[in-house]
Enzyme design. Sequence first.
Site, PDB file in Angstrom:
ATOM      1  N   LEU A 126       1.290  -0.837  -0.272  1.00 63.60           N
ATOM      2  CA  LEU A 126      -0.463  -0.416  -0.308  1.00 63.60           C
ATOM      3  C   LEU A 126       0.453   0.940  -0.010  1.00 63.60           C
ATOM      4  CD1 LEU A 126      -3.022  -0.748   2.298  1.00 63.60           C
ATOM      5  CD2 LEU A 126      -2.823  -0.769  -0.129  1.00 63.60           C
ATOM      6  N   SER A 127       1.810   1.534  -0.228  1.00 62.17           N
ATOM      7  CA  SER A 127       2.982   2.131   0.272  1.00 62.17           C
ATOM      8  C   SER A 127       2.974   3.204  -0.930  1.00 62.17           C
ATOM      9  CB  SER A 127       4.318   1.797   1.059  1.00 62.17           C
ATOM     10  OG  SER A 127       4.924   2.537   0.474  1.00 62.17           O
TER      11      SER A 127
END
Length: 200
Positions: free
Chosen positions: A12-13
């Site tokens: 998700l980064s």
Amino acid sequence: MPHHVDYFFSTLSPYVYLAGTRLEQIAARHGATITYKPLDIIGLFPRTGGVAPAERHPARMQYRAQELMRQSKKLGLAFNLKPAHWPTNPAPSSYAIIAAQAAGGGDMGALIHGITRAVWAEDRDIAEDTVLRACLEAAGFDPALTDSGLLAGAEAYAANLEEAAARGVFGSPFYITGEDQRFWGQDRLDDLEATLAGDL
């Protein structure tokens, strides 16, 4: 002695997306191997003094927004500051990466970049099986890996979080060399390369 890098990251980064495939290029130049360790970053934050984005002070989030747009422009990467499917469940994409690493035969850097690009540039939901299958196939892996090794994936995903907390990881992306030199952030990849080269 051959170099090795343990790569801790969250799918998700946005910073993992901005890292692109530079880690793999660096490893190739210096004969280094990489072990990919996707983890639950939201689970890591409270254990290492971090705060989830939704709970951060507005000043920090405003700076984050400016910095993400600056870095994406600098790197020439398309970037959507408010993607349609973020946050989403990171577990399925993490399991797919774990399964792909175990299976071999494809390009791990391309797989991770494809998954994170799906979030931050293509408005696709990486919790969906069809999206993950497409990312696996594009990177040279069997798309059926989304259907296999779910238990092993879940166990490795949990173990990666425990290992990260024990080894001083507190953000994503995070790189640790075999000599325990630690680097946080895609903007530290040059320093990682200099360390592998023996210059730092």
